[in-house]
Write an enzyme that holds these catalytic residues in place. Structure first.
Site, PDB file in Angstrom:
ATOM      1  CB  SER A  80      24.981  21.944  -8.069  1.00 41.50           C
ATOM      2  OG  SER A  80      23.875  21.160  -8.453  1.00 41.50           O
ATOM      3  CE  LYS A  81      25.448  21.733  -1.074  1.00 46.11           C
ATOM      4  NZ  LYS A  81      26.205  22.275   0.042  1.00 46.11           N
ATOM      5  NE  ARG A  82      20.503  22.441  -5.787  1.00 45.81           N
ATOM      6  CZ  ARG A  82      20.220  23.367  -6.681  1.00 45.81           C
ATOM      7  NH1 ARG A  82      19.160  23.266  -7.442  1.00 45.81           N
ATOM      8  NH2 ARG A  82      21.004  24.396  -6.819  1.00 45.81           N
ATOM      9  CG  ASP A  83      21.871  18.134 -10.360  1.00 45.64           C
ATOM     10  OD1 ASP A  83      20.695  17.754 -10.415  1.00 45.64           O
ATOM     11  OD2 ASP A  83      22.206  19.324 -10.320  1.00 45.64           O
ATOM     12  CG  ASN A  84      27.131  14.589 -10.619  1.00 45.24           C
ATOM     13  OD1 ASN A  84      26.975  13.378 -10.624  1.00 45.24           O
ATOM     14  ND2 ASN A  84      27.233  15.313 -11.712  1.00 45.24           N
TER      15      ASN A  84
END
Ligand code: GLU
Length: 497
Positions: free
Chosen positions: A251-255
Site C-alpha cells: 500500500s502507498k502508505r508503506d511503499n
C-alpha cells in the site's frame, strides 16, 4: 481457442504497480499464444473518475512498452472499450436478466437500506435483506413505469454451493447463501463493476482473466451472471497480491505504489517489468535478470506460486543497477537520462523557476538538486510548525497529501488555492503552514518558490515526499490514521485514502 486477455483498470487515482504486474502477465500470456491483449477502461464510478488518472494509465502502459492490441486509442472489433460508452449494452443485458427472472428491481430507499444495515450489523447476516426480491413482476413494471427510483439486483441462489476453478488454486467452493443480491444497475443507469465486467468479458471474447487475488471473492457473483446469460465463463487466474516487507498488502502508505513514481524516480521500464516478472514466478533456470522475450518463451501460468511475493524496492534498485551497468554504456544511457529529466525542455522548465534565485550559475546545483533526486535530506526539527505538536504536523502533511491527490491539475495556482484553503480550515497563517512543506519537498529551508517547485515535481513525487516527511516525524499508527481521516472528512468531505 484464441487467447484474449485484458486489463480493466478503473481511472481513479494513480495507476498502481499491481496493475503493471497484472498487465505484464496478461500481455505475455496473450503474446505467447499469438492472441490479443485488450485494454478496457472501467470508468463507471463517476464520482471517483478522473481524466488525469485515465491519461496516466495510457502513459504508464506505453512507458512500460505493454502495447494493447485493442482498446482506447487503437479501437478494435469489440469496442467501445470505455465502459461509460457502453451504457446501452448494459441496459439491454439487464433487461434480459429481468425477463429471465435472474434479476429484480429494488425500490428500497437509502433510508431503508441504512436502517437495515444498522439492524443487521449485530447479526451474522450482511448484505441486502432481499426485501424487494419477491415483488410480483407486474407490480414491479408498474412502479418502474410510474418513475419510482430503483436499482436492479441480481437474484443470487439461496442454497447450494458455487463451484468454480481458478487456474492456480484449483476448485473453489462458496456457499450461495453467503453471496449477496448484488446491485447490477444503479439508479443513475450506470452498471456496477460486477455486471459490466461479466458482459464485457463475454462480448470482448476474453479467454483468460488474469488479475489480482483481491477479485477472487467476486467470482461467485460473476459465475451466477455467466450462468444466467447462458455463457461460458473464461479461465480464471488470480495472481498473488504483492506485499510489503512485513507481508501486509502493498500500500502507498508503506511503499510508493504508483507506476508514475517509478518512472519519475528513474527506474528503467525493463527493470521494473523484469522485477514484476519475478513476483510469484521465476525462470526455469533461476536467472534473476531476464527479458520480456525470455518470459514469453518460458511462462506457464501453472508455475505461478501463491506465496505472497514481497515487492522490495531495495531489490528492484539492485536489479535496475544491473541493467544500467550491463545494458547501457554511458553513451547509450545519455539519451535515456535526457528523456528522464535532463532534456532541454525539462531543464528550461526548471530554469524558469530557478531563474529568480540564481546569483551565480553554480547555484543551479544546490538549488535544483531536489528536482533530480528521489529523496531529500530531512531534519525533523526543520519540519515544525509554530504552536503545533509533531503529531499535528504529521496530520497536516497527511491532509495535504489527500488534498493534492484530489487536485485535477498540479499548477502553481491550484496549489496556492489548496494551501490557502487548508490554512483557513486549520487556523494557520499561510506562511506558518507552508514553511515545513518547503523542507519536506526540497530538503532545504531556502529553495525555489514552493508552489512552482511542487508543480515541477508533480503530484505523485510530492505525495511520496510528504509521506516520507510523516515517517521522519515518527509515522502514523492505525488509530491516528483513522482519527485523521475523520478530521479530514469533517473539514473536506470524503477523500481517496
Ligand atoms: N476495474 C477493476 C479494477 O479496477 C477490474 C478488476 C478486474 O480485472 O476484473 O481493477
Amino acid at each position: 481457442m484464441t487467447v484474449r486477455t485484458r486489463i480493466a483498470p478503473s481511472p481513479t487515482g494513480d495507476p498502481h504497480v499491481g496493475t503493471a504486474y497484472q498487465a505484464l502477465f496478461d500481455y505475455v500470456w496473450a503474446k505467447k499464444n499469438g492472441g490479443s491483449f485488450v485494454l478496457r477502461i472501467e470508468d463507471t464510478d463517476r464520482e471517483r473518475f478522473s481524466s488525469r488518472s485515465e491519461q496516466a494509465i495510457y502513459d504508464s502502459l506505453e512507458w512500460l512498452g505493454l502495447k494493447w492490441d485493442e482498446g482506447p486509442g487503437v479501437g478494435g472489433p469489440f469496442g467501445p472499450y470505455r465502459q461509460s460508452e457502453r451504457l446501452g449494452i448494459y441496459r439491454e443485458h439487464t433487461e434480459a436478466l429481468l425477463s429471465r427472472d435472474a434479476a429484480y428491481r429494488c425500490f428500497c430507499t437509502r433510508e431503508r437500506l441504512l436502517s437495515m444495515r444498522e439492524a443487521r450489523r449485530a447479526g451474522a447476516d450482511s448484505g441486502y435483506d432481499r426485501h424487494c426480491r419477491d415483488i410480483p413482476r407486474d407490480e414491479s413494471d408498474r412502479r418502474a413505469a410510474a418513475g419510482e427510483p430503483h436499482v436492479i439486483r441480481m437474484k443470487a441462489p439461496l442454497e447450494g454451493d458455487c463451484v468454480f476453478r481458478d487456474l492456480l488454486r484449483g476448485e473453489i467452493r462458496k456457499a450461495w447463501s453467503t453471496v449477496d443480491d448484488q446491485v447490477l444497475l444503479k439508479s443513475d443507469g450506470f452498471p456496477t463493476y460486477h455486471l459490466a465486467v461479466v458482459v464485457d468479458d463475454h462480448l470482448m471474447r476474453i479467454s483468460h482473466i488474469i488479475r489480482g487475488e483481491e477479485w477472487i471473492n467476486s467470482v461467485p457473483k460473476h459465475i451466477r451472471l455467466f450462468e444466467a446469460f447462458g455463457w461460458e465463463p473464461p479461465v480464471f487466474c488470480h495472481l498473488p497480491l504483492l506485499r510489503n516487507a512485513d507481508h501486509s498488502k502493498l500500500s502507498k502508505r508503506d511503499n510508493p505504489t504508483s507506476i508514475t513514481y517509478y518512472r519519475r524516480a528513474g527506474f528503467l521500464p525493463e527493470a521494473l517489468l523484469n522485477y514484476l516478472g519475478m513476483m510469484g514466478w521465476s525462470m526455469p533456470g533461476g536467472e534473476e535478470k531476464f527479458t520480456l522475450e525470455d518470459m514469453l518463451r518460458e511462462l506457464r501460468l501453472e508455475d505461478i506460486t501463491l506465496g505472497g511475493p514481497v515487492f522490495d524496492i531495495a531489490k528492484l534498485r539492485w536489479l535496475n543497477a544491473r541493467y544500467i551497468r550491463e545494458n547501457y554504456t554511458p553513451e547509450r544511457l545519455m539519451p535515456v537520462l535526457e528523456n528522464w529529466g535532463l532534456g532541454r525542455e525539462r531543464l528550461l522548465e526548471v530554469l524558469r523557476v530557478a531563474h529568480s534565485r540564481l546569483e551565480i550559475l553554480a547555484d543551479w546545483g544546490p538549488l535544483t538538486s531536489f528536482v533530480f533526486s528521489d529523496s531529500v535530506p530531512l531534519d525533523p526539527q526543520a519540519l515544525e510548525i509554530r504552536g503545533r505538536t509533531s503529531d499535528e504536523v504529521q496530520e497536516i502533511f497527511q491532509m495535504a497529501v489527500w488534498r493534492i491527490e484530489g487536485l485535477p491539475e498540479m499548477t502553481p495556482s491550484a496549489l496556492e488555492a489548496m494551501f490557502r484553503n487548508l490554512g483557513e480550515k486549520l487556523g494557520l497563517k499561510l506562511r506558518d503552514l507552508t514553511r515545513p512543506f518547503y523542507v519536506a519537498v526540497s530538503g532545504s529551508k531556502v529553495s525555489m518558490p514552493l508552489y512552482d517547485s511542487m508543480a515541477l515535481l508533480g503530484s505523485v513525487m510530492c505525495r511520496v515526499r510528504l509521506r516520507r516527511a510523516i515517517d521522519c516525524l515518527g509515522g502514523f499508527d492505525a488509530e491516528r490514521r483513522s482519527r485523521t481521516i475523520q478530521r479530514y472528512e469533517d473539514l473536506f468531505g470524503r477523500g481517496n485514502y
